[in-house]
Design a protein around this motif. Structure first.
Motif, mmCIF file in Angstrom:
data_model
loop_
_atom_site.group_PDB
_atom_site.id
_atom_site.type_symbol
_atom_site.label_atom_id
_atom_site.label_comp_id
_atom_site.label_asym_id
_atom_site.label_seq_id
_atom_site.Cartn_x
_atom_site.Cartn_y
_atom_site.Cartn_z
ATOM 1 N N ILE A 49 48.099 51.235 54.787
ATOM 2 C CA ILE A 49 47.619 49.936 54.309
ATOM 3 C C ILE A 49 46.101 49.907 54.417
ATOM 4 N N ILE A 52 43.476 44.122 52.403
ATOM 5 C CA ILE A 52 44.270 42.961 51.991
ATOM 6 C C ILE A 52 43.255 41.843 51.785
ATOM 7 N N THR A 87 49.256 38.737 56.143
ATOM 8 C CA THR A 87 49.829 39.528 55.058
ATOM 9 C C THR A 87 49.833 41.008 55.416
ATOM 10 N N ARG A 88 48.771 41.499 56.025
ATOM 11 C CA ARG A 88 48.713 42.898 56.470
ATOM 12 C C ARG A 88 49.831 43.184 57.479
ATOM 13 N N PHE A 91 53.202 43.383 55.627
ATOM 14 C CA PHE A 91 53.362 44.667 54.931
ATOM 15 C C PHE A 91 53.585 45.807 55.924
ATOM 16 N N SER A 92 52.879 45.773 57.038
ATOM 17 C CA SER A 92 53.042 46.807 58.057
ATOM 18 C C SER A 92 54.477 46.834 58.590
ATOM 19 N N LEU A 95 56.910 48.070 55.726
ATOM 20 C CA LEU A 95 56.840 49.513 55.497
ATOM 21 C C LEU A 95 57.411 50.293 56.673
ATOM 22 N N ALA A 112 46.212 44.991 48.561
ATOM 23 C CA ALA A 112 46.835 43.788 47.999
ATOM 24 C C ALA A 112 45.832 42.648 47.914
ATOM 25 N N VAL A 133 49.842 43.762 44.188
ATOM 26 C CA VAL A 133 49.866 44.980 45.002
ATOM 27 C C VAL A 133 49.329 46.142 44.169
ATOM 28 N N VAL A 181 56.794 40.215 50.021
ATOM 29 C CA VAL A 181 56.544 41.518 50.642
ATOM 30 C C VAL A 181 57.767 42.426 50.501
ATOM 31 N N VAL A 185 57.834 46.124 48.485
ATOM 32 C CA VAL A 185 58.125 47.443 49.073
ATOM 33 C C VAL A 185 59.478 47.991 48.637
#
Length: 195
Positions: A49, A52, A87-88, A91-92, A95, A112, A133, A181, A185
């Motif tokens: 990542i 963002i 948001t980070r 996503f972390s 994923l 993103a 994204v 999210v 993904v």
């Protein structure tokens, strides 16, 4: 008569100030990784990542407001952290739960743009989230995939106006973010780019 008029005027001003006062509440937003019984496609750790960006029309950690029956904001809602960090983190977690997060030697870089993320309550609790994204090849920096993802969530609550619970609307906002999210993904087009 003059004293009664002044007293009424002061009561009206006091009532107007009470009705129009808007307090700010800070809320936590969460991402819940898929549980064991939810089917998610796992992959190989290959995505790192990167940036963002919060490019919303709202400022900083601002999310929205709860409004009274006259449409006047009475409770302003802010996140406890900047939206880009929230948001980070989402996503972390997404994923990582799919075994796609690469701590080092990533083949792909995910960036993103948070275009919209807001919530409100008037008669229902509403949240909207829109994120663009981008997926880049790590070695070349070439953009190989870019897509918008959008979600809206609505919940009916018996608690309206002054009795509204900011934590309830935070849950609705979290659900909208999580939906975006997860769809990003799990997008088959994005996954095909990882091969």
């Amino acid at each position: 008569i003059i004293m009664k008029s002044k007293a009424r005027l002061l009561m009206i001003i006091g009532a107007a100030a009470l009705l129009s006062s808007c307090q700010t509440y800070k809320v936590s937003l969460t991402y819940d990784p898929p549980s064991f019984n939810q089917r998610v496609v796992k992959g190989e750790p290959s995505i790192k990542i990167d940036k963002i960006n919060d490019v919303r029309n709202l400022r900083g950690s601002e999310l929205g407001a709860i409004k009274n029956e006259f449409g006047i904001a009475i409770k302003a809602i802010q996140a406890k952290q900047p939206i880009s960090e929230i948001t980070r983190t989402a996503f972390s977690h997404a994923l990582k739960s799919r075994n796609l997060l690469a701590e080092k030697d990533a083949k792909y870089i995910l960036q993103a743009d948070v275009l919209q993320f807001e919530c409100s309550q008037y008669s229902t609790q509403n949240a909207e989230c829109r994120i663009r994204v981008h997926l880049y090849q790590a070695k070349t920096g070439r953009l190989i995939y870019s897509q918008y993802y959008y979600s809206t969530k609505t919940k009916v609550s018996p608690n309206v106006s002054y009795w509204s619970n900011v934590e309830e609307i935070a849950v609705v906002a979290s659900e909208a973010l999580q939906d975006v999210v997860d769809r990003a993904v799990d997008d088959q087009k994005l996954r095909r780019m990882l091969r």
